[in-house]
Design an enzyme around this catalytic site. Structure first.
Site, PDB file in Angstrom:
ATOM      1  CG  ASP A 236      -2.220  -0.815   0.899  1.00 40.35           C
ATOM      2  OD1 ASP A 236      -2.566  -0.958  -0.281  1.00 40.35           O
ATOM      3  OD2 ASP A 236      -2.859  -1.291   1.851  1.00 40.35           O
TER       4      ASP A 236
ATOM      5  CG  HIS B 222      -5.960   0.603   2.637  1.00 44.72           C
ATOM      6  ND1 HIS B 222      -6.017   0.200   1.318  1.00 44.72           N
ATOM      7  CD2 HIS B 222      -7.227   0.970   2.962  1.00 44.72           C
ATOM      8  CE1 HIS B 222      -7.247   0.319   0.876  1.00 44.72           C
ATOM      9  NE2 HIS B 222      -8.000   0.785   1.850  1.00 44.72           N
TER      10      HIS B 222
ATOM     11  CE1 TYR C  91      -3.153  -3.606   6.053  1.00 45.12           C
ATOM     12  CE2 TYR C  91      -1.735  -2.083   4.876  1.00 45.12           C
ATOM     13  CZ  TYR C  91      -2.781  -2.977   4.875  1.00 45.12           C
ATOM     14  OH  TYR C  91      -3.448  -3.250   3.716  1.00 45.12           O
TER      15      TYR C  91
ATOM     16  CD  GLU D  15      -6.265  -2.233  -1.986  1.00 46.74           C
ATOM     17  OE1 GLU D  15      -6.278  -1.658  -3.095  1.00 46.74           O
ATOM     18  OE2 GLU D  15      -5.469  -1.924  -1.085  1.00 46.74           O
TER      19      GLU D  15
ATOM     20  CG  HIS E  71      -8.401   1.206  -4.947  1.00 48.95           C
ATOM     21  ND1 HIS E  71      -7.462   1.217  -3.927  1.00 48.95           N
ATOM     22  CD2 HIS E  71      -9.377   2.063  -4.556  1.00 48.95           C
ATOM     23  CE1 HIS E  71      -7.874   2.039  -2.974  1.00 48.95           C
ATOM     24  NE2 HIS E  71      -9.033   2.548  -3.332  1.00 48.95           N
TER      25      HIS E  71
END
Length: 347
Positions: free
Chosen positions: A89, A122, A126, A220, A223
């Site tokens: 990412d 994103h 994490y 995603e 995207h």
């Protein structure tokens, strides 16, 4: 044939608001959503807004308690996958900005900005997961893991080299090929990792993290669809690049990507994650590659793979978060968009 791309002008008072081309066109660069070249752009924008979320919405207390109870193999796979996702990412955030520079239409450059913002979210998710579960020294180890793990280096170099060719020489050909690498990154290289988290969730493990992965998975998907649309529009406006060689490139590149993803799956899952078959994961990767190739207009790479071997993933990747969060988490007050099927049970 080498056609260099020209960067979008910051302002062009002599050009219309609606661009004259997706690349190398003219546009005032004034964004008017009621006057855009591509009617699908506004729907993508609405879908991306409808998916808006932040990591802080998710309570990690239960995962904090559960993480020490995972097997040593599950813990290590969990941390390695989080580290990989953070790297991918990070790359994607930068690539979206570089792609935006050459998209003439202001609505598409705006979508790239939103996409890049979502990738930043994103990445922050994490960090949020790791800070909830492990100490700072372990967090640092996870974020640096990609530098020393040979399988990861090979995968990452594969994608970065595809992006770098476009960055160093921004031609139409390199842009089209960079989109192929983008679809691999966002539409294939995440998927064995996603399968691992959904596997934990179906065993009532680390459900909060899996909720977050579910949100990321859905972003995603949008995207990938956005870049597939851009790919097709570039070819429509520049048909000289719509060649047999291009589709051969797609198929060859995806085959290599599948090999790398399966090698990674063997590293992080192999035979040491109870209840998760590496054969099923490998077939799932091939199935996903078939889907992505067909989205780009190429042929299925693995005609023998005709259905999703891990259909249970749909129960986790397709939750209607407009009504309730992953499993029973909590009610939400804004709409979550219903995205395209990432399982596609049949091809």
């Amino acid at each position: 044939m080498t056609t260099l791309l020209k960067k979008r002008r910051l302002m062009d008072p002599e050009a219309p608001n609606q661009s004259t081309g997706i690349v190398n066109g003219k546009s005032s660069n004034v964004l008017n959503w009621d006057d855009t070249r591509f009617p699908w752009a506004y729907n993508r924008y609405k879908s991306m807004l409808a998916n808006f979320w932040t990591p802080f919405e998710i309570n990690m207390q239960s995962d904090r308690k559960q993480f020490p109870q995972l097997t040593a193999e599950e813990q290590e796979s969990f941390l390695k996958i989080i580290g990989l996702l953070a790297l991918l990412d990070s790359i994607q955030t930068d690539y979206a900005g570089k792609a935006a520079d050459y998209l003439t239409d202001s609505s598409l450059s705006a979508l790239m900005v939103v996409l890049a913002f979502q990738e930043v979210v994103h990445n922050q998710s994490y960090s949020y997961v790791l800070s909830s579960l492990v100490d700072k020294a372990e967090q640092d180890r996870v974020f640096d893991f990609w530098k020393t793990e040979p399988t990861l280096r090979q995968r990452n170099d594969f994608v970065v080299s595809g992006y770098q060719a476009f960055v160093e020489q921004p031609t139409i050909e390199h842009f089209l090929k960079s989109i192929v690498y983008d679809v691999i990154l966002e539409g294939l290289f995440f998927y064995s990792g996603f399968a691992f988290f959904y596997h934990l969730a179906r065993n009532q493990k680390m459900v909060s993290t899996s909720t977050m992965i579910n949100y990321i998975n859905r972003d995603e998907q949008i995207h990938v669809g956005l870049f597939v649309s851009i790919f097709k529009e570039v070819l429509k406006e520049n048909p000289a690049y719509d060649t047999v060689e291009l589709y051969q490139f797609i198929e060859t590149t995806f085959k290599k990507a599948v090999e790398l993803e399966i090698e990674w799956a063997n590293t992080i899952i192999g035979s040491h994650i109870s209840g998760l078959s590496i054969q099923d994961v490998s077939d799932y990767i091939k199935f996903t590659a078939n889907t992505r190739c067909q989205q780009l207009g190429a042929q299925k790479l693995y005609p023998e793979i005709t259905h999703n071997p891990m259909r249970w993933i749909k129960a986790y990747a397709e939750v209607d978060l407009g009504k309730s969060d992953f499993f029973e988490q909590k009610s939400r007050q804004y709409t979550k968009a219903n995205q395209i099927d990432n399982g596609f049970d049949e091809l």
